[in-house]
Scaffold this motif. Sequence first.
Motif, short mmCIF file in Angstrom:
data_model
loop_
_atom_site.label_atom_id
_atom_site.label_comp_id
_atom_site.label_asym_id
_atom_site.label_seq_id
_atom_site.Cartn_x
_atom_site.Cartn_y
_atom_site.Cartn_z
N ILE A 1 2.28 -66.37 7.23
CA ILE A 1 1.20 -65.40 7.44
C ILE A 1 1.62 -64.09 6.80
CG2 ILE A 1 -0.17 -64.16 9.14
CD1 ILE A 1 0.27 -66.49 11.06
N LEU A 2 0.88 -63.66 5.79
CA LEU A 2 1.20 -62.44 5.06
C LEU A 2 0.34 -61.30 5.58
CD1 LEU A 2 1.40 -63.96 1.46
CD2 LEU A 2 3.21 -63.70 3.16
N ARG A 3 0.96 -60.23 5.96
CA ARG A 3 0.24 -59.10 6.55
C ARG A 3 -0.34 -58.22 5.45
NH1 ARG A 3 -0.97 -61.23 11.24
NH2 ARG A 3 0.89 -61.99 12.33
N ILE A 4 -1.48 -58.64 4.94
CA ILE A 4 -2.23 -57.86 3.96
C ILE A 4 -3.26 -57.06 4.75
CG2 ILE A 4 -3.67 -57.94 1.89
CD1 ILE A 4 -0.84 -58.99 1.45
N GLU A 5 -2.98 -55.79 5.02
CA GLU A 5 -3.76 -55.03 6.00
C GLU A 5 -5.24 -54.93 5.65
OE1 GLU A 5 -2.60 -54.16 8.83
OE2 GLU A 5 -0.56 -54.81 8.36
N GLY A 6 -5.57 -54.85 4.37
CA GLY A 6 -6.97 -54.76 3.98
C GLY A 6 -7.63 -56.10 3.80
N GLY A 7 -6.88 -57.16 4.08
CA GLY A 7 -7.42 -58.51 3.98
C GLY A 7 -7.53 -59.11 5.38
N HIS A 8 -7.63 -60.40 5.44
CA HIS A 8 -7.74 -61.06 6.74
C HIS A 8 -7.29 -62.51 6.62
CE1 HIS A 8 -9.23 -62.63 10.49
NE2 HIS A 8 -10.00 -63.48 9.84
N ASN A 9 -6.44 -62.94 7.56
CA ASN A 9 -6.05 -64.35 7.66
C ASN A 9 -5.46 -64.86 6.35
OD1 ASN A 9 -5.75 -66.76 9.05
ND2 ASN A 9 -7.90 -67.36 8.90
N PHE A 10 -4.62 -64.06 5.72
CA PHE A 10 -4.03 -64.39 4.42
C PHE A 10 -2.76 -65.18 4.64
CE2 PHE A 10 -2.12 -64.05 0.34
CZ PHE A 10 -3.12 -63.72 -0.56
N ARG A 11 -2.70 -66.41 4.10
CA ARG A 11 -1.58 -67.29 4.39
C ARG A 11 -1.10 -68.04 3.16
NH1 ARG A 11 -4.97 -69.43 8.91
NH2 ARG A 11 -4.40 -71.56 8.40
N ASP A 12 0.20 -68.26 3.11
CA ASP A 12 0.83 -69.10 2.11
C ASP A 12 0.79 -70.54 2.62
OD1 ASP A 12 2.69 -70.48 0.42
OD2 ASP A 12 3.75 -68.59 0.04
N MET A 13 0.33 -71.48 1.80
CA MET A 13 0.19 -72.87 2.22
C MET A 13 1.41 -73.71 1.90
SD MET A 13 -3.82 -73.58 1.40
CE MET A 13 -3.64 -75.32 1.84
N GLY A 14 2.50 -73.08 1.52
CA GLY A 14 3.71 -73.82 1.18
C GLY A 14 4.47 -74.30 2.39
N GLY A 15 5.44 -75.20 2.13
CA GLY A 15 6.38 -75.61 3.15
C GLY A 15 6.04 -76.86 3.93
N TYR B 1 -2.59 -69.99 -1.84
CA TYR B 1 -2.86 -69.12 -0.71
C TYR B 1 -4.29 -69.30 -0.22
CZ TYR B 1 1.29 -66.66 -2.49
OH TYR B 1 2.54 -66.35 -2.93
N ARG B 2 -4.51 -69.05 1.06
CA ARG B 2 -5.84 -69.08 1.66
C ARG B 2 -6.08 -67.74 2.37
NH1 ARG B 2 -6.23 -73.16 6.61
NH2 ARG B 2 -7.90 -71.69 7.12
N SER B 3 -7.35 -67.34 2.46
CA SER B 3 -7.62 -66.02 3.01
C SER B 3 -9.06 -65.94 3.53
CB SER B 3 -7.41 -64.96 1.92
OG SER B 3 -7.69 -63.66 2.41
#
Length: 253
Positions: A4-18, A33-35
């Motif tokens: 979960i990447l804390r992109i303050e001006g975005g929402h629910n931004f996530r790396d789908m790796g791993g 990535y999904r957002s």
Amino acid sequence: MQRILRIEGGHNFRDMGGYSAADGRTVKWGTLYRSGVMSKIDATDRDALHQLGIVSICDFRTNDERSRRPTTWHHGRSIELLAHDYEMSVGVLQHLIKDRKTGSAEVRNFILEIYSELPEEQAANYAILFRQLAAGKVPLVFNCSAGKDRTGVAAAIILSALGVPMEEVIADYMLTNDSIGELAGILEQEPEYSRWVAEQPEVAYPLLRAEPEYLQRTFSILETRHGGIEGYLTGRLGISSAEIATIRALLLD
């Protein structure tokens, strides 16, 4: 790595790796990535996104959604933004909130119907996404408004196509619930939603949640209509078996 990447001006931004795939490989980090909506990205967040090296954005929102809350953080960069032109989506919540008498049972049935319809409704958008992946246009981010329904189904289809077990596919989908407070806050600031969230929180909050049954409904529909994920990709989206193999090679380590 951070999911979960804390992109303050975005929402629910996530790396789908791993995530582990069926053949022993793993989904690559830093590639997909999904957002949710990304219309409020400021200068600091823009720099953070640029550092991810994203070259493609696939936006699943309707024409009106994209017009009212445009994505602009990629301007001035060699980043493609792709979107299918369409006017209405079952994933837009106004279809439900017009009826102030809606209760929790109606909400649940409504969402299950959404997840039955999304694979067909979003076929053009999902085909764009898979063609970008097959063409190697990564790192790539795909999004809708909440980053839950249209985006959640797309993420589940991708992960399943990569051979990720269903329990991990559902676990990725359920991570949206970690952002439910943030999403509710966004809706409270939107004129078309604010009164509804304030007056019917017992209905609004369940609607914003991710539940395993919703995604399971989609997979049931895909199995019934297309014989499963690969049948949907090849038969409905027009993605060849060779392109699927290319995507797997691109996204798996």
